[in-house]
Design a protein around this motif. Structure first.
Motif, PDB file in Angstrom:
ATOM      1  N   UNK A 140       0.589  -5.741 -13.811  1.00  0.00           N
ATOM      2  CA  UNK A 140       0.869  -5.041 -12.558  1.00  0.00           C
ATOM      3  C   UNK A 140       1.950  -5.788 -11.785  1.00  0.00           C
ATOM      4  N   UNK A 141       2.803  -5.026 -11.124  1.00  0.00           N
ATOM      5  CA  UNK A 141       3.765  -5.599 -10.173  1.00  0.00           C
ATOM      6  C   UNK A 141       3.351  -5.090  -8.799  1.00  0.00           C
ATOM      7  N   UNK A 142       3.033  -6.022  -7.909  1.00  0.00           N
ATOM      8  CA  UNK A 142       2.494  -5.662  -6.605  1.00  0.00           C
ATOM      9  C   UNK A 142       3.594  -5.603  -5.553  1.00  0.00           C
ATOM     10  N   UNK A 173       9.952 -10.221 -11.217  1.00  0.00           N
ATOM     11  CA  UNK A 173       8.529  -9.880 -11.250  1.00  0.00           C
ATOM     12  C   UNK A 173       8.261  -8.839 -12.341  1.00  0.00           C
ATOM     13  N   UNK A 179       3.254  -7.181  -2.672  1.00  0.00           N
ATOM     14  CA  UNK A 179       3.274  -8.415  -1.898  1.00  0.00           C
ATOM     15  C   UNK A 179       4.412  -9.323  -2.351  1.00  0.00           C
TER      16      UNK A 179
END
Lengths: 356, 363
Positions: free
Chosen positions: B103-105, B171, B107
């Motif tokens: 997952x790439x968030x 990311x 934040x």
């Protein structure tokens, strides 16, 4: 030099630097044996270590009864504080976290004070108790110090889950430390002046008080705490991205939090119990290692912190002895002189503070 | 890039992800208080196939992030089943889950002095052993992740010193290094400028096509999502989730019912949002096609719907006729206002002067 795939430091550079730090540690250790109010020639000191009788039998006694335990204590304490500082900085994602700055050492102090008071209530000879004669009192005081550290750590961790701000967290840590300190003062006002003197002296921090009889407890605690830290090196790396990302990478975050809580409390608590609260080493050494090795990889930083922490600790102790004179400085005065500039450097170097 | 075998039609392959009556949300603080669970989305029966790029659309607070976090294993589902690769995800260990999804968030992270390569290499975490030592295969995966995300040239840089767009690519590279069958991204285009958004979507499309990954991303970029997504999962506040081809959903009026709000409305004719609600007046446009397109936009801002010449309904009091032409390559606008009678149309050298004139008509 860069690695073949562009990882920060090449393995050769890392190994070279680690070897250099180990060399520095060995040199400081020998100098620490040789230097003091009585100077023992390096040759004699080294010889005595490997069993050759020294030219003067007094030297042998000074070496084995006073300097060797003191130097070993300095090594253990420095390594332990530096490693717990590194763990805390990653755990709280806060560059100014450390056993002293976040009140963990104060928690340990409170634990010790409570143990001492409980000992007094039980009719034990108090100054003797603080001097840690007998394995029972050693484990009692060390255990209370670890429990005190863990209590403050748990408080700070609980707050950290709700509060994102680095600065607020740091101030709260300081406040917990202040409260623990205040409670120690309150306890002291119920003590005799002799006890207060003993306690105040302990509060300056010193490696001189640890005897051979106490060494196994201190060494055992430091080894246990370090082993946990080394076991956590890989998940600590994942934690650099924060808890959410760490979890998305498969890190069991709850277990990791508990392990780090145990490791930092044991390391900081045990050192505080035997040496008093020692300031700045835990905070400054990880930053020096990051700068020196130019990496954030805990598999490199942990051995680096152990070695450099021990070296700086030995060096500070050496300086505090004021070689060649009969006087001595409080250890904390020296560590503060070394550590505070590092902290200022870290603060100035941060371009974009997270807390607006 | 080494293209893997071209995927068959997505529906033919077994789904990477399938949910059965899934409910996502937040558990009540006390377990005794089950009624207090906050259900964000419920009754989800969704599936996602290899090679598919799916965009998750919906207004803020509809539960897009909660759904993504649940699919990534960051929070437990309240109800129902989640199947990854045909296996019930609740039986997977955290590491096994992390080997299947990344997952790439949203934040933003601060990574100290972590280098870009070292950061991307953290994606190998669920694949390496106790010590975290990387094999040659691990390094290759990191390298490929960096290359696919367009971040290979950044590999020696310090992460904290990168721009927002560069950080986003790194990311993404970290997530790709994880070699997940399912890649989840929470608003990957949020902080990026337009060219970077388009570039990010292009990279994701290529990853879905050539690497056969299933990609699910949430976004507010409706326009981009409609063009790039194989399918849309549309999340209205309170559900139920609607799924389908972007075009089918558009034609069914699904976007309007989800997004229309106040003065903002989805315009089926253009596939975009109109900012000014329902126009009260019409402008009949004619002339050079390019000029007409941009004229329509400028007039829309003033509250005029555009219409072709000959369209009915031109008798209303407020309506105007505008002819845009090029004379010797220089654009010119002629505008006929009903209140000016049947005299000569007024002519304008720019849309600015035309707009100023039309604004003066307003009561």
């Amino acid at each position: 030099m860069k690695g073949p795939h562009g990882e920060g430091a090449s393995p050769i550079r890392v190994l070279g630097l680690l070897a250099a730090l180990a060399g520095l540690l060995a040199a400081l250790f020998l100098i620490g044996l040789a230097v003091g109010s009585v100077t023992i020639p390096l040759r004699e000191a080294a010889g005595s270590l490997i069993g050759l009788p020294a030219a003067d039998p007094v030297w042998d006694r000074i070496l084995w009864q006073i300097r060797l335990p003191r130097c070993l204590t300095a090594v253990l304490a420095g390594s332990a504080l530096a490693l717990s500082g590194l763990e805390m900085q990653t755990l709280f994602r806060n560059p100014l976290a450390g056993p002293f700055s976040m009140g963990i050492s104060s928690g340990a102090t409170l634990g010790v004070a409570l143990a001492v008071l409980a000992g007094a209530a039980a009719g034990a000879d108090l100054t003797g108790y603080l001097a840690l004669r007998g394995i029972g009192s050693q484990l009692g005081v060390a255990g209370s110090a670890v429990a005190g550290s863990a209590a403050v750590m748990m408080l700070v961790l609980a707050v950290a889950r709700r509060i994102q701000s680095n600065t607020t967290l740091l101030i709260l840590g300081l406040m917990f430390g202040q409260v623990a300190g205040a409670m120690v003062s309150v306890l002291q006002s119920f003590s005799t002046s002799e006890e207060i003197r003993a306690f105040t002296f302990w509060g300056f921090g010193s490696y001189a008080g640890v005897t051979w009889a106490q060494m196994p407890v201190l060494a055992g605690a430091v080894l246990a705490g370090s082993a946990i830290g080394i076991y956590c090196a890989k998940p600590l790396n994942a934690l650099l991205l924060g808890w959410t990302y760490a979890r998305s990478l498969g890190v069991p975050v709850r277990a990791l939090r508990l392990l780090l809580l145990a490791s930092t409390s044991i390391l900081a608590g045990a050192v505080t119990a035997f040496c008093g609260p020692v300031a700045f080493l835990g905070l400054a050494v990880p930053h020096l290692c990051r700068g020196l090795f130019r990496t954030a990889d805990h598999r490199i930083l942990i051995p680096a912190c152990l070695l450099l922490g021990a070296s700086l600790s030995l060096g500070s102790d050496l300086a505090s002895r004021l070689p060649g004179s009969d006087r001595a400085l409080p250890l904390n005065a020296v560590t503060a002189l070394v550590g505070a500039p590092v902290v200022i450097w870290v603060l100035l170097r941060r371009r974009a503070p997270r807390d607006e | 890039m080494n293209p893997v075998e071209p995927t068959l039609s997505p529906a033919a392959a077994a789904p990477i992800l399938r949910t059965e009556n899934l409910s996502v949300g937040y558990r009540a603080a006390r377990s005794a208080d089950r009624g207090g669970d906050r259900r964000v989305l419920s009754g989800l029966d969704l599936d996602l196939h290899p090679g598919e790029l799916v965009c998750l659309l919906g207004p803020n607070g509809a539960g897009k992030s909660t759904l993504l976090r649940t699919l990534a294993g960051l929070q437990a589902p309240l109800e129902g089943r989640l199947l990854l690769d045909g296996r019930d995800a609740s039986t997977l260990s955290a590491e096994a889950w992390a080997r299947r999804t990344a997952i790439v968030l949203t934040e933003r992270i601060e990574a100290g002095n972590l280098s870009v390569f070292a950061l991307a290499a953290l994606g190998r975490h669920p694949h390496t052993g106790w010590s975290g030592r990387m094999s040659e295969a691990d390094r290759t995966a990191v390298r490929r992740g960096l290359e696919d995300a367009g971040a290979w040239d950044l590999r020696h840089r310090v992460f904290d010193e990168l721009s927002d767009g560069e950080k986003q690519r790194v990311m993404l590279a970290r997530a790709l290094a994880q070699e997940p069958a399912l890649l989840l991204l929470d608003e990957p285009t949020a902080f990026l400028d337009l060219p970077r958004r388009v570039e990010t979507m292009r990279i994701l499309r290529v990853l879905a096509r050539e690497r056969g990954r299933a990609i699910l991303l949430s976004t507010h970029d409706l326009d981009l999502a409609l063009r790039a997504a194989d399918r849309i999962w549309l999340v209205p506040p309170g559900g139920p989730v609607r799924t389908g081809l972007p075009e089918d959903l558009a034609l069914a009026g699904a976007f309007g019912s989800v997004f229309d709000q106040g003065d903002v409305a989805f315009d089926l004719a253009t596939g975009q949002f109109r900012i000014h609600g329902h126009p009260l007046r019409t402008a009949a446009l004619s002339g050079d096609a390019v000029l007409v397109f941009w004229t329509a936009r400028a007039l829309e801002r003033l509250g005029y719907a555009s219409a072709g010449i000959g369209d009915t309904g031109m008798e209303g009091r407020g309506n105007v006729r505008v002819t845009a032409t090029r004379r010797n390559g220089i654009p010119e606008w002629e505008c006929r206002l009903p209140e000016a009678g049947d005299g000569h149309p007024e002519s304008f050298p720019s849309l600015e002067t035309l707009s100023a004139r039309l604004r003066r008509r307003d009561p």
